[in-house]
Design a protein around this motif. Structure first.
Motif, PDB file in Angstrom:
ATOM      1  N   HIS A   1       0.930  -1.341   0.081  1.00 58.98           N
ATOM      2  CA  HIS A   1       0.039  -0.022   0.055  1.00 58.98           C
ATOM      3  C   HIS A   1       0.808   1.114   0.102  1.00 58.98           C
ATOM      4  O   HIS A   1       2.259   1.227   0.278  1.00 58.98           O
ATOM      5  CB  HIS A   1      -0.883   0.049   1.257  1.00 58.98           C
ATOM      6  CG  HIS A   1      -0.228   0.035   2.508  1.00 58.98           C
ATOM      7  ND1 HIS A   1       0.332  -0.766   3.015  1.00 58.98           N
ATOM      8  CD2 HIS A   1       0.135   1.252   3.296  1.00 58.98           C
ATOM      9  CE1 HIS A   1       1.235  -0.529   4.290  1.00 58.98           C
ATOM     10  NE2 HIS A   1       0.932   0.987   4.239  1.00 58.98           N
TER      11      HIS A   1
ATOM     12  N   ASP B   1       0.689   5.167   1.805  1.00 65.19           N
ATOM     13  CA  ASP B   1       0.159   5.684   3.015  1.00 65.19           C
ATOM     14  C   ASP B   1      -0.840   6.924   2.715  1.00 65.19           C
ATOM     15  O   ASP B   1      -0.496   7.694   1.985  1.00 65.19           O
ATOM     16  CB  ASP B   1       1.258   6.052   4.003  1.00 65.19           C
ATOM     17  CG  ASP B   1       1.953   4.948   4.705  1.00 65.19           C
ATOM     18  OD1 ASP B   1       1.516   3.953   4.791  1.00 65.19           O
ATOM     19  OD2 ASP B   1       2.905   5.396   5.436  1.00 65.19           O
TER      20      ASP B   1
ATOM     21  N   HIS C   1       4.540  -0.110  -0.043  1.00 64.13           N
ATOM     22  CA  HIS C   1       5.601  -0.721   1.016  1.00 64.13           C
ATOM     23  C   HIS C   1       4.301  -1.683   1.750  1.00 64.13           C
ATOM     24  O   HIS C   1       3.175  -1.430   1.711  1.00 64.13           O
ATOM     25  CB  HIS C   1       6.288   0.007   1.910  1.00 64.13           C
ATOM     26  CG  HIS C   1       5.208   0.825   2.625  1.00 64.13           C
ATOM     27  ND1 HIS C   1       4.667   2.178   2.121  1.00 64.13           N
ATOM     28  CD2 HIS C   1       4.786   0.834   3.900  1.00 64.13           C
ATOM     29  CE1 HIS C   1       3.922   2.742   2.984  1.00 64.13           C
ATOM     30  NE2 HIS C   1       3.762   2.184   3.831  1.00 64.13           N
TER      31      HIS C   1
HETATM   32 FE   LIG Z   1       2.431   2.043   5.619  1.00 60.76          FE
END
Ligand SMILES: [Fe+2]
Length: 296
Positions: free
Chosen positions: A142, A144, A256
């Protein structure tokens, strides 16, 4: 699970052994803005003997996600213990915030005067032990983006360090470049409902107005996590960060996933897009270019 067809080369290693001004690496804004993870395998965050006791999940309030220090107040949150213990725990986290800031300003002198300190968090709990919904499952790739905390285009620069005392690495997966990722889902993302951003801000669901940028970033976050085929077959690579390693990236840009590990410190910095060395590399400008309109 089928193996991914393509691996990616995202991690750039440096040999720095100092957090402060005398370290060798500086002026690497281009590297981090290109979506790479800067890793410093020989840059440990040193704990005093008296601080080793904090490497224990018992200091973390079970209701809180992390132990953290909030800025600018400097208030400690999410920790449980006696007052003098909590004062020492806070001092350790504050020291990490200061060392991270010195490192970030040396690596990225272009950001001086513009980098704002976000939360500093201490994570003594095991990544693998957390039971969560698919949307909160950070073991899936994903970028952030946060439902209640719209960034409105502001960048999230993060400094992480692994302080695990028993040799256990922080195990990450990293994924495809941001632009390729955006193109994967952008055609399916609808515009937000008119009035919805105002409603969420007024009702206190969001801390500030969720812009169309935030809407698209949340959609990318959710669609990636919900897409099993993407998770298993998209271009990706494993990246292990051993104890004593510090790493830095824009976590709103680098795909990540945290697969495992325990005992980490993390400092978030906020940076407005116009203060990047190359603003056109940002998720905001990339999405605006792909959609051919401003995302306000
Ligand atoms: Fe994250």
């Amino acid at each position: 699970m089928p193996a991914p067809a393509v691996t990616v080369d995202v991690v750039q290693r440096y040999d720095d052994r100092s957090w402060s001004d005398d370290g060798p690496t500086r002026g690497v804004e281009k590297v981090v803005e290109a979506g790479r993870v800067l890793a410093f395998p020989n840059l440990p965050f040193a704990l005093a003997d008296s601080e080793r006791r904090f490497l224990d999940p018992r200091w973390a309030d079970v209701k809180a996600k992390n132990v953290s220090v909030r800025w600018p107040s400097g208030e400690l949150r999410g920790a449980v213990g006696a007052a003098d213990d909590l004062q020492a725990l806070r001092a350790m986290i504050v020291r990490f915030a200061e060392q991270s800031e010195a490192l970030a300003l040396r690596l990225f002198p272009h950001y001086r005067g513009h980098l704002r300190r976000g939360n500093t968090s201490f994570r003594p709990t095991d990544v693998a032990g957390r039971v969560r919904s698919w949307r909160q499952d950070d073991t899936r790739l994903h970028i952030d983006a946060f439902p209640s905390n719209p960034m409105q285009g502001t960048r999230l620069l993060r400094v992480f360090t692994n302080v695990n005392p028993s040799g256990e690495p922080r195990r990450w997966r990293v994924g495809e470049p941001f632009e390729a990722h955006a193109k994967r889902y952008l055609g399916a993302i609808r515009r937000p409902l008119p009035g919805s951003a105002w409603l969420m801000a007024t009702a206190g669901i969001t801390k500030r107005r969720r812009t169309e940028y935030d809407h698209v970033m949340l959609q990318l976050h959710d669609r990636a996590k919900a897409d099993a085929a993407f998770q298993s077959t998209s271009p990706q690579a494993h990246a292990d960060f051993a104890p004593g390693t510090t790493w830095v990236c824009f976590s709103d840009q680098v795909l990540h996933a945290a697969l495992g590990g325990q005992h980490m410190l993390e400092q978030t910095f906020l940076l407005d897009v116009e203060h990047l060395h190359r603003p056109e590399t940002s998720p905001l400008r990339t999405l605006e270019r792909l959609l051919q309109r401003p995302l306000r």
